[in-house]
Design a protein around this motif. Structure first.
Motif, short mmCIF file in Angstrom:
data_model
loop_
_atom_site.label_atom_id
_atom_site.label_comp_id
_atom_site.label_asym_id
_atom_site.label_seq_id
_atom_site.Cartn_x
_atom_site.Cartn_y
_atom_site.Cartn_z
N PRO A 280 0.82 -1.20 0.00
CA PRO A 280 -0.13 0.00 -0.15
C PRO A 280 0.81 1.25 -0.09
CG PRO A 280 -0.03 -0.94 2.10
CD PRO A 280 0.66 -2.06 1.21
N PRO A 281 0.19 2.19 -0.66
CA PRO A 281 1.17 3.46 -0.64
C PRO A 281 1.19 4.33 0.62
CG PRO A 281 -0.96 3.72 -1.82
CD PRO A 281 -0.81 2.37 -1.29
N VAL A 282 0.04 4.16 1.57
CA VAL A 282 0.09 4.57 2.92
C VAL A 282 0.08 3.59 4.07
CG1 VAL A 282 -1.10 6.09 4.34
CG2 VAL A 282 -1.18 6.55 2.22
N GLN A 283 1.12 3.56 4.90
CA GLN A 283 1.45 2.22 5.61
C GLN A 283 0.61 2.23 6.86
OE1 GLN A 283 4.42 -0.04 5.04
NE2 GLN A 283 3.05 0.23 3.35
N PHE A 284 0.34 3.57 7.43
CA PHE A 284 -0.16 3.50 8.49
C PHE A 284 -0.95 5.09 8.95
CE2 PHE A 284 4.17 4.17 9.77
CZ PHE A 284 4.16 5.53 10.19
N THR A 285 -1.79 5.16 9.68
CA THR A 285 -2.34 6.62 10.10
C THR A 285 -2.55 6.69 11.56
OG1 THR A 285 -4.40 7.89 9.68
CG2 THR A 285 -4.85 5.67 9.76
N LEU A 286 -2.90 7.68 12.01
CA LEU A 286 -3.19 8.05 13.45
C LEU A 286 -4.36 8.44 14.11
CD1 LEU A 286 -0.25 8.81 12.47
CD2 LEU A 286 -0.07 10.42 14.45
N ARG A 287 -4.95 7.91 15.06
CA ARG A 287 -6.10 8.30 15.84
C ARG A 287 -5.81 8.66 17.20
NH1 ARG A 287 -7.39 7.92 11.11
NH2 ARG A 287 -9.28 7.02 10.35
N THR A 288 -6.64 9.13 17.84
CA THR A 288 -6.56 9.35 19.24
C THR A 288 -7.93 9.23 20.01
OG1 THR A 288 -5.66 11.02 21.10
CG2 THR A 288 -6.82 12.02 19.27
N PRO A 289 -8.20 8.58 20.93
CA PRO A 289 -9.50 8.38 21.77
C PRO A 289 -9.91 9.62 22.44
CG PRO A 289 -7.68 6.78 22.56
CD PRO A 289 -6.99 7.66 21.76
N LEU A 290 -11.28 9.96 22.15
CA LEU A 290 -11.92 11.11 22.92
C LEU A 290 -12.36 10.45 24.35
CD1 LEU A 290 -14.28 12.19 20.01
CD2 LEU A 290 -11.98 13.21 20.76
N ILE A 291 -12.26 9.24 24.69
CA ILE A 291 -12.52 8.67 26.04
C ILE A 291 -11.62 7.60 26.28
CG2 ILE A 291 -15.08 9.43 25.89
CD1 ILE A 291 -15.71 6.68 25.19
N ASP A 292 -11.48 7.23 27.24
CA ASP A 292 -10.98 5.77 27.58
C ASP A 292 -11.65 4.74 26.52
OD1 ASP A 292 -9.44 6.98 29.10
OD2 ASP A 292 -10.02 6.09 30.83
N LYS A 302 -7.64 8.24 27.15
CA LYS A 302 -8.16 9.29 26.43
C LYS A 302 -6.85 10.20 25.90
CE LYS A 302 -10.60 13.71 26.84
NZ LYS A 302 -11.61 14.56 27.70
N GLY A 303 -6.87 10.56 24.67
CA GLY A 303 -5.50 11.42 24.26
C GLY A 303 -4.27 10.71 23.94
N ALA A 304 -4.38 9.50 24.17
CA ALA A 304 -3.17 8.63 23.52
C ALA A 304 -3.03 8.74 22.19
CB ALA A 304 -3.12 7.08 24.16
N ILE A 305 -1.78 8.46 21.39
CA ILE A 305 -1.56 8.55 20.29
C ILE A 305 -1.53 7.00 19.84
CG2 ILE A 305 0.06 8.79 18.32
CD1 ILE A 305 -0.98 11.47 19.33
N VAL A 306 -2.47 6.57 18.91
CA VAL A 306 -2.91 5.33 18.43
C VAL A 306 -2.26 5.21 16.94
CG1 VAL A 306 -4.29 3.60 17.86
CG2 VAL A 306 -4.70 4.86 20.03
N MET A 307 -1.54 4.29 16.69
CA MET A 307 -0.86 4.16 15.41
C MET A 307 -1.43 2.98 14.76
SD MET A 307 1.54 6.50 16.10
CE MET A 307 2.34 6.29 14.45
N VAL A 308 -2.46 3.31 13.71
CA VAL A 308 -3.27 2.45 13.11
C VAL A 308 -2.44 1.85 12.05
CG1 VAL A 308 -5.45 1.93 12.08
CG2 VAL A 308 -5.09 3.59 13.72
N MET A 309 -1.81 0.67 12.08
CA MET A 309 -0.88 0.00 11.24
C MET A 309 -1.85 -0.82 10.20
SD MET A 309 1.49 1.29 13.00
CE MET A 309 2.79 0.74 11.91
N THR A 310 -1.96 0.00 9.02
CA THR A 310 -2.99 -0.50 8.10
C THR A 310 -2.22 -1.50 7.19
OG1 THR A 310 -2.61 1.61 6.90
CG2 THR A 310 -4.68 1.51 7.86
N ALA A 311 -0.84 -1.29 7.01
CA ALA A 311 -0.33 -2.00 6.20
C ALA A 311 0.03 -3.56 6.79
CB ALA A 311 1.23 -1.46 5.97
#
Length: 400
Positions: A280-292, A302-311
């Protein structure tokens, strides 16, 4: 709680692993939710990535994270980094102009661009897939689509590269500063172009959005600028990788290239989807939870950085049989190559069409192509992963 003693994310970010990050992704999937030593979380299985994409409590707006170094600064980000409801109406406004009919109407012009680019290489027996085709095709197309002067490409090419260098996730201060400079220069350029189009309407999508009268809401100048900058960059950077990754994969699998050469119309649509899964041309993206939230039995605050590893998810053996095998005839390919959920890539149909035309033309015209360097040199970005150059040789360029 699965805490990685060896920071797998840092290994993915390490340029030394850019040519083949997939063994690292396999290790990630052994514990599909992991807290890294720096407090970030990795999510790497297909099922959990899908859950993240469809969870309204997982925000794309990194200003809502607890990590100051990764927050976007100053102006509001473009709509792909905004949550509903603002994301929805901004995206809908763009989508109302960026229609399937418009994309379909571009096919003759795209074929013309590809023919011109390949004809320029017809006297040679070597070419760089990136410099000679995969970059100039989508950048020409997006300039014409938006109404951005193609002659300005050398300027925004530099700024785009500066901006993309900042995809080191807030950990490289120098890269972050360079990214801000590139972003500011692009925004200033787009602001001047938008002001000109407001005074004098012209052809292209930007002018159509600026002078839209069919919606209750209208973009502010700042929103127009960030949207225009997004469309310009996203409209070519990921497609460069998709075309180049496709050709690299095909030349590593000569039987697949021969199948494409003999049956392009039958093979290509599914083949492109398999490349989107496999490389894939994009390997991963980011999210952060609005709640636990709890994912895979792991509580993410809440507020942690989540690396969403799509590849990594795209090669999950729990979802795909023989996931590390490239199979252009694979069925049931529901990949994350263009993301997922409400943030699914708006430009995916155009990227598919450009890649279809490019690969069909290469298969028809290149006689016995061969890689000159494997692995090739890769672009610096760990997120937008693809070769920086892809030099090949061939016996001749067929005339069609």
């Amino acid at each position: 709680m699965a805490v990685s003693t060896i920071n797998l994310l840092e290994q993915v970010l390490n340029y030394a692993n850019r040519a083949n990050p997939y063994p690292i992704y396999a290790r990630m999937r052994e514990h599909p939710v992991q807290r890294q030593a720096d407090g970030r979380y990795i999510v790497s299985s297909y099922a959990l990535v899908d859950a993240v994409f469809h969870n309204p409590q997982m925000s794309v707006d990194m200003r809502k994270s607890n990590e100051p170094g990764i927050r976007l600064e100053q102006e509001e980000p473009p709509f792909v980094f905004l949550d509903p409801p603002k994301h929805d109406w901004l995206r809908q406004l763009v989508a109302s102009k960026f229609t399937p009919g418009l994309i379909d109407s571009m096919q003759p012009r795209l074929e013309e661009i590809v023919a011109e680019l390949l004809n320029a290489q017809s006297a040679s027996q070597r070419m760089d897939i990136v410099d000679d085709l995969a970059y100039p095709l989508p950048v020409t197309a997006i300039c014409e689509l938006l109404g951005v002067p193609r002659a300005d490409e050398p300027r925004f090419h530099t700024w785009s590269r500066m901006l993309i260098k900042g995809t080191h996730l807030g950990k490289d201060a120098a890269a972050a500063q360079e990214a801000r400079q590139g972003r500011d220069a692009l925004n200033q350029y787009m602001g001047e172009l938008i002001d000109k189009l407001q005074r004098q309407p012209g052809p292209g999508l930007l002018s159509a959005i600026i002078h839209d009268t069919g919606h209750e809401k209208h973009m502010s100048r700042a929103e127009l600028i960030t949207t225009a900058t997004l469309l310009l960059i996203a409209g070519h950077e990921t497609t460069v990788n998709l075309i180049t990754n496709s050709m690299l994969t095909l030349l590593r699998h000569p039987q697949a290239f021969e199948l494409l050469r003999r049956q392009p119309e039958e093979v290509l649509p599914n083949l492109i989807e398999e490349v989107l899964r496999y490389e894939p041309p994009v390997q991963f993206t980011l999210r952060t939870p609005l709640i636990d939230v709890t994912l895979g039995g792991v509580k993410i605050p809440k507020g942690a950085i989540v690396m969403v590893m799509t590849a990594a998810a795209n090669r999950d053996p729990a979802r795909f049989e023989n996931p590390d095998r490239f199979d252009p005839q694979r069925q049931n390919i529901e990949h994350f190559g263009f993301g997922g959920g409400i943030h699914y890539c708006l430009g995916a149909p155009l990227a598919r069409l450009e890649t279809y035309i490019a690969l069909r033309s290469l298969a028809r015209r290149l006689q016995n192509p061969r890689l000159l360097q494997d692995p090739p040199p890769y672009r610096e970005s760990p997120i937008l992963r693809g070769p920086l150059h892809l030099p090949i040789s061939f016996e001749r360029m067929n005339v069609v």
